[in-house]
Design an enzyme around this catalytic site. Structure first.
Site, short mmCIF file in Angstrom:
data_model
loop_
_atom_site.label_atom_id
_atom_site.label_comp_id
_atom_site.label_asym_id
_atom_site.label_seq_id
_atom_site.Cartn_x
_atom_site.Cartn_y
_atom_site.Cartn_z
N ALA A 157 -13.53 -36.60 64.81
CA ALA A 157 -12.79 -35.15 65.04
C ALA A 157 -13.82 -34.76 66.16
CB ALA A 157 -12.93 -34.41 63.85
N GLY A 193 -18.25 -26.63 66.01
CA GLY A 193 -18.16 -27.67 65.23
C GLY A 193 -16.83 -27.58 64.50
N ASN A 194 -16.63 -28.55 63.49
CA ASN A 194 -15.40 -28.51 62.49
C ASN A 194 -15.96 -29.22 61.44
OD1 ASN A 194 -14.77 -31.59 62.57
ND2 ASN A 194 -14.74 -31.20 64.88
N TYR A 195 -14.80 -29.18 60.40
CA TYR A 195 -14.91 -29.42 58.98
C TYR A 195 -15.05 -30.91 58.80
CZ TYR A 195 -14.46 -24.63 58.05
OH TYR A 195 -14.57 -23.17 58.17
N SER A 196 -14.96 -31.89 59.55
CA SER A 196 -14.83 -33.42 59.20
C SER A 196 -16.10 -33.91 58.60
CB SER A 196 -14.76 -34.10 60.59
OG SER A 196 -14.91 -35.44 60.61
#
Ligand code: CTP
Length: 406
Positions: free
Chosen positions: A278, A210-213
Site C-alpha cells: 500500500a 502512513g496507512n493501516y496496511s
C-alpha cells in the site's frame, strides 16, 4: 517422475487405532524411494510396536527424549532439520490440539516445534471429536500456519459409528504427498519480486504519513511463491510480520521513494512481480529537520505525488515477465480495478473491496476477485490470507504458461 525419491520424511505416529495403517504407509513411502524415520508417542506403542515400524522403515524408532539404554539424546532439532517433510499420521485430536497450542511434552511435539520443513498431518478420530468446534479451530490454526491437512475419509469408525474421521488410506496419503512435492517445484529456478506493507512518508524527524496496511497479504504471497520453489525478493515497508522461508530475501524500506528504487532494481532480474504494498500516493514536499514545534495556528503541508512503482515496472516489463497488481477500492470497484490493470500494464489485478467484511487491511482473511488482461474474471470466497496467496500464485503459474505457449 518419482516425486518422493530421495525425500527424507519423519513420520510421527500417535495413539489411534489407525496406527496400524502407518505400517502400510511406511512401506509405500520406502517403495517410492523415500527415507523414513519414525517417531512414536507413548500411546502409539499401545497400537503398533516400535519393532514393526523400525523393521519397515529400516531405521531405529524414536519415542523418548533420551535412549534409556545409553542415555544418548534424541535430538528433535536435528530431526527437524534433516527432514524434507514432517508427517503425522495418524494424528489424534490430542496431538493436533497440542500442535495448535505449542505444547511440547513428547519427542513428536518438540520435533514439530523445531521443524523447519513443511508439515502434514492426517487426522484420525471419531466423528464427533472431528466435528467439535475446538478441534476444528485447532485444525484451522494449523492450516493458517501452512500445515497440510490430509482430510480424513468418511466411513465406518472404530466406535462402530459411521462418519467423517477415518484416517485417509495410505495410498491416498502418498498421492497427496506426491502432489505436494510436485507443487514445491513448480517455480524452482524462478525469481519473483513482491512489495508489501505500507510506506512511511516523513513529515519531520518523528512524524510520518502512513496507512493501516499490515503487510500480511504480501508476506503470505512471498511465502507461497517460496514454497513453490521460487527465490523471492520481498521489498517491505515497516511491518511487524516476519518472513519465514529461507528462499525469501527481505529488503526493508520506509518511504515510497525507497520502495521504488529497491523494486526497480529487483525487477530487472525477476520473472515476475506482485505489487501488494500500500504505497503512499503523496509525500510531504519538504521533510523538516528535527521536530516541528506546535503553534496555535493551523499547519499546512504541501504534498507531492510519489512515483507509481507498478506503472513504472509495467513500462519496462518484458514479454516473459508477469506483473500483478492489487486494487483496494471503496466504490466502482470493478471499473476502477480494470482501469488500473490497463494503465499499469498488469497481467492481472487482484481486487479487494473495502465493502467486504473480513477483507483488506489488518485482518487474517481476504476476499478477492481476479481480472486478467484478457478480461477473464474470477471471484473467490473469503479465505485465510495463506489460501488467498495460493490462489494468486496458481493464477501466476497459469498466466506464465499461457505467455510461454502464446
Ligand atoms: N502502487 C504502486 N506504487 C504507487 C501506488 C500504487 O506500486 N505509488 C501499486 C499498488 O501496490 C497496487 C496498485 O498499484 O498494486 C494499485 O494501488 P492502489 O493504491 O489501489 O491504487 P492507486 O494507483 O494508488 O490509485 P488510487 O489510490 O487513486 O485508487
Amino acid at each position: 517422475m518419482r516425486m518422493l525419491n530421495g525425500k527424507k520424511i519423519v513420520l510421527g505416529i500417535t495413539g489411534s487405532i489407525a496406527a496400524y495403517k502407518a505400517a502400510v504407509l511406511v512401506r509405500l513411502l520406502v517403495k517410492e524411494g523415500a527415507e523414513v524415520k519414525v517417531i512414536m508417542t507413548d500411546a502409539a506403542k499401545q497400537f503398533i510396536t516400535p519393532l514393526t515400524m523400525a523393521t519397515l522403515s529400516k531405521n531405529p524408532v524414536l519415542v523418548e527424549f533420551f535412549n534409556p539404554e545409553n542415555g544418548d539424546w534424541n535430538s528433535h532439532v536435528k530431526l527437524g532439520l534433516w527432514a524434507d517433510l514432517f508427517l503425522v499420521a495418524p494424528a489424534s485430536a490430542n496431538t493436533i490440539g497440542k500442535m495448535a497450542c505449542g505444547i511440547a511434552d513428547n519427542l513428536l511435539l518438540t520435533t514439530y516445534l523445531s521443524a523447519k520443513c513443511p508439515v502434514a498431518l492426517a487426522p484420525a478420530m471419531d466423528l464427533d471429536m472431528y466435528a467439535h468446534a475446538a478441534h476444528q479451530q485447532n485444525l484451522e490454526a494449523l492450516r493458517t500456519r501452512n500445515v497440510l491437512i490430509i482430510e480424513p475419509a468418511s466411513g465406518e469408525l472404530a466406535s462402530g459409528l459411521q462418519g467423517k474421521g477415518r484416517m485417509e488410506e495410505p495410498e491416498k496419503i502418498v498421492e497427496q504427498l506426491r502432489a505436494f512435492f510436485e507443487k514445491k517445484q513448480q517455480l524452482s529456478g524462478k525469481h519473483f519480486l513482491v512489495t508489501a506493507g505500507p510506506t512511511y512518508e516523513s513529515i519531520d524527524a518523528v512524524r510520518f504519513i502512513g496507512n493501516y496496511s499490515s503487510g500480511k497479504m504480501g508476506y503470505a504471497i512471498a511465502e507461497e511463491l517460496a514454497q513453490r520453489g521460487a527465490q523471492v525478493t520481498l521489498v517491505s515497508g515497516p511491518v511487524s510480520v516476519c518472513a519465514k522461508h529461507q528462499n525469501i530475501k527481505v529488503e526493508k524500506v520506509s518511504s515510497a521513494e525507497e520502495m521504488y528504487n529497491a523494486a526497480v532494481r529487483a525487477f530487472e532480474a525477476a520473472d515476475g512481480a506482485v505489487m501488494a504494498a500500500a504505497v503512499a500516493d503523496f509525500t510531504p514536499e519538504e521533510k523538516q529537520a528535527g521536530k516541528l514545534k506546535r503553534k496555535n495556528s493551523a499547519l499546512t503541508l504541501k504534498l507531492a505525488a510519489t512515483k507509481d512503482i507498478a506503472a513504472a515496472l509495467g513500462k519496462v516489463k518484458r514479454a516473459n515477465q508477469v506483473l500483478v497488481g492489487f486494487a483496494l477500492e471503496a466504490a466502482n470497484e470493478q471499473a476502477n480495478a480494470e482501469k488500473k490493470l490497463r494503465e499499469k500494464n498488469l497481467d492481472f489485478i487482484v481486487l479487494n473491496s473495502m465493502n467486504d467484511a473480513g477483507a483488506g487491511f489488518n485482518v487474517d482473511t481476504n476476499k478477492i476477485c481476479i481480472t486478467d488482461k484478457s478480461g477473464t474474471k474470477t471471484a473467490y470466497d473469503l479465505k485465510p490470507k495463506a489460501a488467498v496467496a495460493a490462489d494468486i500464485v496458481d493464477k501466476i503459474i497459469a498466466v506464465s504458461r499461457k505467455e510461454i505457449k502464446g
